[in-house]
Design an enzyme around this catalytic site. Sequence first.
Site, PDB file in Angstrom:
ATOM      1  N   GLY A 187      41.969  41.687  40.040  1.00 24.08           N
ATOM      2  CA  GLY A 187      41.112  41.638  39.349  1.00 24.08           C
ATOM      3  C   GLY A 187      40.304  40.130  39.479  1.00 24.08           C
ATOM      4  O   GLY A 187      39.018  40.205  39.131  1.00 24.08           O
ATOM      5  N   ASN A 188      40.913  39.293  39.824  1.00 21.92           N
ATOM      6  CA  ASN A 188      40.155  38.001  39.937  1.00 21.92           C
ATOM      7  C   ASN A 188      39.288  37.961  41.064  1.00 21.92           C
ATOM      8  O   ASN A 188      38.471  36.985  41.193  1.00 21.92           O
ATOM      9  CB  ASN A 188      41.284  36.449  40.098  1.00 21.92           C
ATOM     10  CG  ASN A 188      42.153  36.780  41.208  1.00 21.92           C
ATOM     11  OD1 ASN A 188      42.427  37.996  41.690  1.00 21.92           O
ATOM     12  ND2 ASN A 188      42.556  35.558  41.790  1.00 21.92           N
ATOM     13  N   LYS A 232      49.613  53.858  30.122  1.00 22.47           N
ATOM     14  CA  LYS A 232      48.468  52.913  30.371  1.00 22.47           C
ATOM     15  C   LYS A 232      47.343  52.809  29.558  1.00 22.47           C
ATOM     16  O   LYS A 232      46.833  53.581  29.261  1.00 22.47           O
ATOM     17  CB  LYS A 232      47.985  53.170  31.935  1.00 22.47           C
ATOM     18  CG  LYS A 232      47.194  52.310  32.559  1.00 22.47           C
ATOM     19  CD  LYS A 232      48.195  51.565  34.022  1.00 22.47           C
ATOM     20  CE  LYS A 232      47.535  50.691  34.519  1.00 22.47           C
ATOM     21  NZ  LYS A 232      48.258  49.842  35.311  1.00 22.47           N
ATOM     22  N   LYS A 269      47.057  50.225  41.342  1.00 19.46           N
ATOM     23  CA  LYS A 269      46.321  49.784  42.376  1.00 19.46           C
ATOM     24  C   LYS A 269      47.183  49.309  43.403  1.00 19.46           C
ATOM     25  O   LYS A 269      46.932  49.603  44.874  1.00 19.46           O
ATOM     26  CB  LYS A 269      45.263  48.978  42.154  1.00 19.46           C
ATOM     27  CG  LYS A 269      45.683  47.397  42.038  1.00 19.46           C
ATOM     28  CD  LYS A 269      44.851  46.490  43.083  1.00 19.46           C
ATOM     29  CE  LYS A 269      45.453  45.281  43.085  1.00 19.46           C
ATOM     30  NZ  LYS A 269      46.345  44.637  41.969  1.00 19.46           N
ATOM     31  N   LYS A 282      53.558  45.152  42.106  1.00 15.98           N
ATOM     32  CA  LYS A 282      53.217  44.408  43.165  1.00 15.98           C
ATOM     33  C   LYS A 282      54.532  44.186  44.169  1.00 15.98           C
ATOM     34  O   LYS A 282      54.624  44.607  45.293  1.00 15.98           O
ATOM     35  CB  LYS A 282      52.734  43.352  42.965  1.00 15.98           C
ATOM     36  CG  LYS A 282      51.460  42.978  42.414  1.00 15.98           C
ATOM     37  CD  LYS A 282      50.876  41.584  42.358  1.00 15.98           C
ATOM     38  CE  LYS A 282      49.770  41.469  41.337  1.00 15.98           C
ATOM     39  NZ  LYS A 282      48.756  42.442  41.372  1.00 15.98           N
TER      40      LYS A 282
HETATM   41  P1  ADP Z   1      46.126  41.621  39.412  1.00 13.90           P
HETATM   42  O1  ADP Z   1      44.644  41.880  38.873  1.00 13.90           O
HETATM   43  O2  ADP Z   1      45.970  40.660  40.737  1.00 13.90           O
HETATM   44  O3  ADP Z   1      46.706  42.908  39.738  1.00 13.90           O
HETATM   45  P2  ADP Z   1      47.926  41.183  37.241  1.00 13.90           P
HETATM   46  O4  ADP Z   1      47.639  40.151  36.079  1.00 13.90           O
HETATM   47  O5  ADP Z   1      48.180  42.472  37.089  1.00 13.90           O
HETATM   48  O6  ADP Z   1      46.908  40.843  38.355  1.00 13.90           O
HETATM   49  O7  ADP Z   1      49.194  40.526  38.030  1.00 13.90           O
HETATM   50  C1  ADP Z   1      49.364  39.035  38.185  1.00 13.90           C
HETATM   51  C2  ADP Z   1      49.980  38.096  37.063  1.00 13.90           C
HETATM   52  O8  ADP Z   1      51.285  38.656  37.008  1.00 13.90           O
HETATM   53  C3  ADP Z   1      49.861  36.838  37.109  1.00 13.90           C
HETATM   54  O9  ADP Z   1      48.618  36.238  36.308  1.00 13.90           O
HETATM   55  C4  ADP Z   1      51.218  36.357  36.375  1.00 13.90           C
HETATM   56  O10 ADP Z   1      50.978  35.949  34.924  1.00 13.90           O
HETATM   57  C5  ADP Z   1      51.958  37.730  36.188  1.00 13.90           C
HETATM   58  N1  ADP Z   1      53.249  37.443  36.544  1.00 13.90           N
HETATM   59  C6  ADP Z   1      54.269  38.245  35.709  1.00 13.90           C
HETATM   60  N2  ADP Z   1      55.579  38.270  36.237  1.00 13.90           N
HETATM   61  C7  ADP Z   1      55.515  37.309  37.210  1.00 13.90           C
HETATM   62  C8  ADP Z   1      56.500  36.817  38.260  1.00 13.90           C
HETATM   63  N3  ADP Z   1      57.743  36.947  38.132  1.00 13.90           N
HETATM   64  N4  ADP Z   1      56.133  35.937  39.056  1.00 13.90           N
HETATM   65  C9  ADP Z   1      54.384  35.661  39.165  1.00 13.90           C
HETATM   66  N5  ADP Z   1      53.630  36.023  38.422  1.00 13.90           N
HETATM   67  C10 ADP Z   1      53.955  37.139  37.568  1.00 13.90           C
HETATM   68 MG    MG Z   2      47.619  44.335  38.202  1.00 17.50          MG
END
Ligand code: ADP
Ligand code: MG
Length: 319
Positions: A13-14, A134, A218, A280
């Site tokens: 998202g960033n 979701k 995604k 992820k």
């Molecule tokens: P994106 O839009 O890139 O998919 P998300 O918000 O879905 O972003 O996922 C990224 C977030 O996951 C980070 O901002 C962090 O706060 C969170 N996060 C949760 N668990 C973990 C972890 N174990 N290690 C790193 N980040 C984590």
């Molecule tokens: Mg995400």
Amino acid sequence: MRDEKSILIALGGNAFQAKGEAGTPENYWRNAYSAAETIVKIIKEGYKVVITHGNGPQVGAILEWMDSLSDKIPPMTMDIAGAMTQGWLGYLLMQAIYNTLLKYDVLDHIKGVIALVNQVLVDRDDPAWRNPTKYVGRYYSREEAYRLSKTKNWVMKEDPRGGWRRVVPSPDPKRNIESQAIKRLLEDGWIIIASGGGGIPVVRENKSIKGVEAVIDKDLASEVLATELKVGKFVILTDVDGVYLNYGKPNQTKLNRVTVSQIEKYYSEGYFKPGSMGPKVLAAIRFIKNGGVASMIGHLDDGYNVVKGFSGTLIVPDD
Ligand code: ADP
Ligand code: MG
């Protein structure tokens, strides 16, 4: 043998809107150009690149616009809203990358940049249909939520962040309908933006396909495409500098290099949050198990170093 110089980059998202930032066109463009700098730096090294991206906040915005104008303009369905976000965000990235290639004089070495509207097949029998998880769209009061569940047949749930929201199923992606076309474009030297927002979810119905009211993750959809294209590396760029154990706790530790078996063990022990880092890591595991050379997860601003293996978390096959 997989070509290590062909990669799929999944943007978080960033790449469009930082957490807490207003979703103005100016902010969207600035973030897209910043992402484009990273991507072009990678392209300059001779990598063939396919880009995917999320759409959570944008599909939420479209649903809200449709909701607030529903007495004037008939609201569209969720699959159509998903297609809208692929155009919206695909356009931003396509132009930002194109202009950045021009700026560094590298456009001559590639065919060009193309964003595609893209469908992803999900299974009618996926257990997700029976358990929508979701959250999408705006927040409602309890009374409104009850009314919507009756009038629109929406499944409404209380959001831990407050208020009531619609929930939709998040089925597992099975196949990218347009992957053969994407493969041809990639081999031909195009930079491709595809599978935006996890792709438009479709199911097979008799001898046709049909859009459904669901949201595909995604990161999982990106892995399906990366595997179908047989790219060497799968790179997930987000707003954190890698995968942590005990994330957010005083004893948090970053994983720098792990084998697929190691991280699979951590995954099954519940180290990674569903809905953010969980999918992820799962996508990264699947890519390796499906024959990929390396999966990497790291910060978008440091994307070049993530691709090079100097930053972020690197996930490799077992020795
Ligand atoms: P994106 O839009 O890139 O998919 P998300 O918000 O879905 O972003 O996922 C990224 C977030 O996951 C980070 O901002 C962090 O706060 C969170 N996060 C949760 N668990 C973990 C972890 N174990 N290690 C790193 N980040 C984590
Ligand atoms: Mg995400």
